[in-house]
Design an enzyme around this catalytic site. Structure first.
Site: not given
Length: 445
Positions: A25, A29, A97, A125, A170, A323, A350, A398
């Site tokens: 994540s 970013r 995603g 998705r 979210s 997750d 997911k 995952r």
């Protein structure tokens, strides 16, 4: 891409020290904000999995200078807020995603058209949860039914600031709206009833944006961003990903006699629901050498083999561990008693329908469970599940890693049909786990 089936046999014990890849994540970013900043940004510890590399390629396509040094440090020279350029080709986000949804927000308030696509999993998705608020800000979209990829984002030259209340927790939707708000005059506000991971807020402030967080009377959080700031380049140190750390941590808990250390794991409270749950289950996990790196709290996790007990996981914990439910379900299969995981609707959208995939795989491995609506209820007897199954993972990294962990402690080996998706978030997973004492190998043709 040809399938890569793997099989995981029972391990004697796991031992050693490892550092898992950088937080996915934060890596996404860091690349995006570095591309928007004035001047140079440097990133140390970037996750070099396929998902993040797709974001790096997209930022180059949008005009930023993005390079990787021989020492593994990444350098960016940004374009400034509002300075992104129209991409010459389709932005192929692969399986990313997070990258796709956040980038849609970023380009929605730029006056050009971008076309997004991805692999079979990403194309299936839902994107409407992102396009709906971005449409209110003035962007247009042309895509497949359900707002699915391939999708054209027709950015607006006159974006409108909005106040948007998330219909579901979210961090991706929140971040997409805030990223669109960066190049929007005025104040863009996102209201979330339940707190979700706040890496976007922390990093935006670090780059110089004016952003406030207000707790409302009903307990909701209102995040407000003042548009068109001047972001300045930063040096970022990416902590190890707590979602990736979950796999060696749970493996060490399940394999008797194990003792491992996972170094420099991010311990942001909005990401640590799994670890809170494991401690409630009786896990022997110690946080050592707690410190702050790059504005994020981190610690070394000392983990020993443990006898786990079933617990009730409340639905309000889901945003902090969404997750990690697949690997928690594996831990629950080895625990004594019933583990109830509530409010897992988000798992159905997911990389795959993770709720259904975990239920099918665990049942095939001899685990007793029920799915009631959006709840997963796993009944463990404290013994070892049978295993002895081959699980289809549907390009979901995952799910793949969770069942390989299961094979490390079950009575019979567990096989997965395709490990190729693991590289999206955890390159080197098999080698790292085998270095600790796991027995994962390719399946003979």
């Amino acid at each position: 891409m040809s399938a890569k089936p793997l099989i995981s046999h029972a391990a004697a014990s796991l031992s050693g020290q490892v550092r898992v890849p950088g937080d996915k994540s934060i890596s996404h970013r860091a690349l995006m904000f570095g591309a928007l900043a004035i001047g140079q940004s440097s990133i140390e510890g970037l996750l070099e999995g396929e998902d993040v590399l797709r974001t790096a390629a997209a930022m180059r396509a949008l005009g930023a200078e993005v390079t990787r040094g021989g020492d593994g440090r990444w350098t960016l020279f940004g374009r400034g807020v509002g300075g992104l350029a129209e991409p010459e080709d389709v932005l192929d986000m692969g399986n990313a995603g997070t990258g796709a949804r956040l980038l849609m927000g970023l380009v929605a308030s730029h006056p050009f058209t971008s076309v997004f696509t991805g692999d079979a999993s990403l194309r299936s998705r839902p994107m409407r949860r992102v396009t709906e608020p971005l449409g209110r800000m003035g962007a247009g979209f042309v895509g497949r039914s359900g707002g699915r990829l391939p999708l054209a984002v027709i950015g607006t030259a006159s974006p409108i600031p909005i106040s948007y209340e998330l219909p579901m927790p979210s961090a991706q939707v929140k971040s997409a709206v805030l990223l669109a708000g960066l190049n929007t005059p005025g104040t863009t506000t996102v209201i979330e009833r339940e707190a979700t991971r706040d890496h976007t807020e922390l990093m935006l402030r670090g780059f110089g944006a004016k952003l406030t967080v207000e707790v409302l009377a009903n307990g909701a959080r209102a995040i407000s961003l003042t548009g068109q700031p001047e972001l300045t380049g930063q040096s970022i140190k990416v902590p190890a990903d707590p979602s990736s750390a979950a796999f060696p941590v749970v493996a060490a808990l399940l394999v008797a006699g194990s003792a491992i250390t996972v170094q420099a794991v991010g311990t942001n409270p909005l990401r640590c629901g799994l670890y809170q749950t494991l401690l409630e289950m009786g896990a022997d996990i110690t946080y050592a050498n707690a410190r702050v790196e790059g504005g994020e709290p981190v610690a070394d996790l000392l983990v020993r083999g443990s006898e786990l007990k079933g617990v009730d996981v409340p639905p309000e914990r889901a945003p902090s561990m969404i997750d990690e439910y697949p690997i928690l379900a594996v831990a629950a299969a080895f625990a004594k008693g019933t583990t109830r995981m509530r409010g897992l609707a988000e798992l159905r959208v997911k990389e795959s329908d993770r709720l259904a995939a975990m239920a099918r795989g665990l049942e095939a491995a001899g685990v007793t469970l029920e799915v009631e609506g959006d709840d997963l209820i796993v009944h463990g007897d404290g013994g070892l599940p049978e295993g002895g199954v081959s699980v289809p993972v549907n390009l979901d990294h995952r799910i793949a890693m969770s069942f390989l962990v299961m094979g490390m402690a079950s009575r019979r080996p567990v096989q997965i049909d395709d490990a190729s998706a693991i590289d999206t978030s955890f390159p080197g997973f098999t080698e790292m786990m085998n270095g600790l004492g796991a027995k994962i190998s390719r399946v003979a043709e």
